[in-house]
Scaffold this active site. Structure first.
Site, short mmCIF file in Angstrom:
data_model
loop_
_atom_site.label_atom_id
_atom_site.label_comp_id
_atom_site.label_asym_id
_atom_site.label_seq_id
_atom_site.Cartn_x
_atom_site.Cartn_y
_atom_site.Cartn_z
N GLY A 218 0.82 -1.20 0.00
CA GLY A 218 0.00 0.00 0.00
C GLY A 218 0.86 1.25 0.00
N GLU A 259 4.95 -6.61 1.12
CA GLU A 259 4.74 -7.09 -0.25
C GLU A 259 4.62 -5.93 -1.22
OE1 GLU A 259 1.08 -9.13 0.41
OE2 GLU A 259 2.05 -10.89 1.23
N CYS A 328 -10.67 1.78 -31.09
CA CYS A 328 -12.04 2.21 -31.28
C CYS A 328 -12.81 2.07 -29.98
CB CYS A 328 -12.68 1.42 -32.40
SG CYS A 328 -11.96 1.93 -33.96
C1 LIG Z 1 -1.42 -6.35 -5.21
C2 LIG Z 1 -0.92 -6.85 -3.94
C3 LIG Z 1 0.24 -6.30 -3.39
C4 LIG Z 1 1.01 -5.15 -4.02
O1 LIG Z 1 0.34 -3.93 -3.94
P1 LIG Z 1 1.07 -2.59 -4.43
O2 LIG Z 1 0.07 -1.52 -4.23
O3 LIG Z 1 1.46 -2.75 -5.86
O4 LIG Z 1 2.30 -2.40 -3.61
C5 LIG Z 1 0.69 -6.87 -2.21
N1 LIG Z 1 0.05 -7.91 -1.61
C6 LIG Z 1 -1.07 -8.44 -2.13
C7 LIG Z 1 -1.72 -9.58 -1.45
C8 LIG Z 1 -1.60 -7.94 -3.31
O5 LIG Z 1 -2.72 -8.46 -3.81
#
Ligand SMILES: *Cc1c(COP(=O)(O)O)cnc(C)c1O
Length: 401
Positions: A218, A259, A328
């Protein structure tokens, strides 16, 4: 990578083309690890869905990154790139049990976000440790398309269902080795994030054999000069302190995992397009480029505002343009955008094109998906060829009439 480098890439590899700067990916990776230097065990799981090119996965692997995957195919790509299965976390949503079985056989860390699946999994494979994805019901961002922690979200197991989770764990004797949350795409208010983290700590206390806590992602990256972004240094300082306190009270040093997708690759990417025509109407000047939402859908899907600039003529006086594509369909990349005066044939660059651009590309209008180029150590390397007509025909089964 300067404008001349981008122009050289466009002329060598053609347009449209995605270009990624390896140095930016590396510096973002280091920035995040530095922000959390006070945590003894930190793991960054790069979110493959942001940009899944094998060369990018290999680059991140050399930096020491682990992977976050949301489909078995992403798991397979990670393994193909040489990433150890034990360094891959698999966080699916709504997949079949067969797909989970496949993930087990590949040896990756499984993250479960559904009570029914948890019960099935624990009954069948009590010996395989799993992580649980909880939904802390915290709104991290304002846009409900990208916040996944709120009450109506399909993601995660609600914290209110914790008693049921504990019953399943007790009945099946399964082993929970991690607790996970991923609240949404934009952490702007660090205190909101820390509040969600407290919920995760509280949930974590219920499990005795944890190895890691995964705080998802996030991280908000800037889209233009002076744009708001997540202060990862402040987050690192505050969360590390709380995390270390938690580990002390928990009685074991756990791993702190994140992540990040966008944070690592968004700003590293440039999408280069060529202006085919300038079209003046009664109300606006359109710059029509050799692309569309088939190659970069984020402005139409999420309202993302990508910075767009004229690489061929960066220093001319600026004019207002509507930048649109050639498919289109209404494929408006930007309205009323100030861009230095465009001549037909100019190359424009979209910034922040590293995350969720190529991976969301399609063949709509039977156009080819573009090539991808990695700028590494001062040189351009082709890392995915542009599609050809053969690619459009490849899986078609043609009936004779
Ligand atoms: C998409 C996702 C992320 C990565 O989110 P970002 O906004 O690109 O950093 C991390 N963990 C999970 C489980 C996700 O689905």
């Amino acid at each position: 990578m300067n404008n001349q480098d981008l122009l050289n890439i466009a002329s060598e590899f053609g347009s449209p083309v995605y270009v990624y700067d390896s140095e930016k990916i590396t510096s973002q990776y280091k920035r995040l690890t530095t922000a959390f230097k006070n945590v003894e065990h930190l793991r960054l799981h790069y979110a493959v869905k942001a940009l899944s090119n094998l060369s990018i996965l290999k680059l991140l692997n050399t930096l020491g990154s682990c992977l976050d995957t949301v489909s078995i195919q992403e798991v397979m790509l990670g393994i193909q790139a040489g990433v150890e299965p034990s360094k891959i976390i698999y966080t699916p949503n709504g997949v079949s049990f067969e797909e989970l079985e496949k993930a087990i056989s590949l040896g990756v860390q499984i993250n479960i976000d559904n009570l029914v699946i948890l019960e099935q999994f624990g009954t069948k494979h009590p010996e395989i440790p799993v992580c649980i994805r909880i939904n802390p019901h915290v709104m991290a961002g304002g846009n409900t398309n990208i916040s996944v922690g709120h009450i109506d979200s399909k993601f995660g197991i609600s914290i209110h269902q914790l008693p049921h989770v504990l019953r399943i764990v007790e009945n099946t004797k399964m082993n929970i080795n991690g607790v996970h949350m991923h609240t949404g795409s934009d952490i702007l208010d660090i205190d909101v994030f820390l509040y969600a983290a407290e919920i995760l700590f509280e949930v974590a206390q219920n499990f005795k054999d944890l190895e890691f806590l995964d705080f998802g992602s996030g991280f908000k990256v800037p889209y233009h000069d002076n744009d708001i972004q997540t202060d990862v240094e402040e987050l690192g300082e505050k969360l590390s302190k709380r995390f270390n306190e938690f580990c002390k009270s928990y009685g074991r040093t756990l791993t702190l995992a994140f992540e990040p997708g966008k944070f690592l690759v968004s700003e590293a990417g440039f999408f280069l397009v060529k202006v085919n025509v300038i079209k003046q109407t009664t109300s606006t000047v359109f710059a029509q480029v050799d692309s569309g939402f088939n190659h970069l859908i984020r402005p139409m899907l999420y309202g993302s505002k990508h910075e767009i600039y004229n690489v061929s003529h960066p220093d001319r006086k600026k004019r207002f343009y509507s930048v649109v594509g050639y498919i289109c369909e209404t494929d408006t990349f930007a309205n009323n955008k100030m861009i230095s005066e465009i001549t037909e044939g100019d190359i424009l660059a979209f910034r922040n094109a590293g995350a969720y651009c190529q991976t969301m590309a399609s063949n709509y209008n039977s156009r080819y998906r573009p090539a991808e180029v990695l700028w590494h150590n001062g040189q351009a390397h082709l890392i995915r060829k542009r599609e050809t007509f053969e690619d459009l025909l490849k899986n078609q089964v043609v009936l004779e009439f």
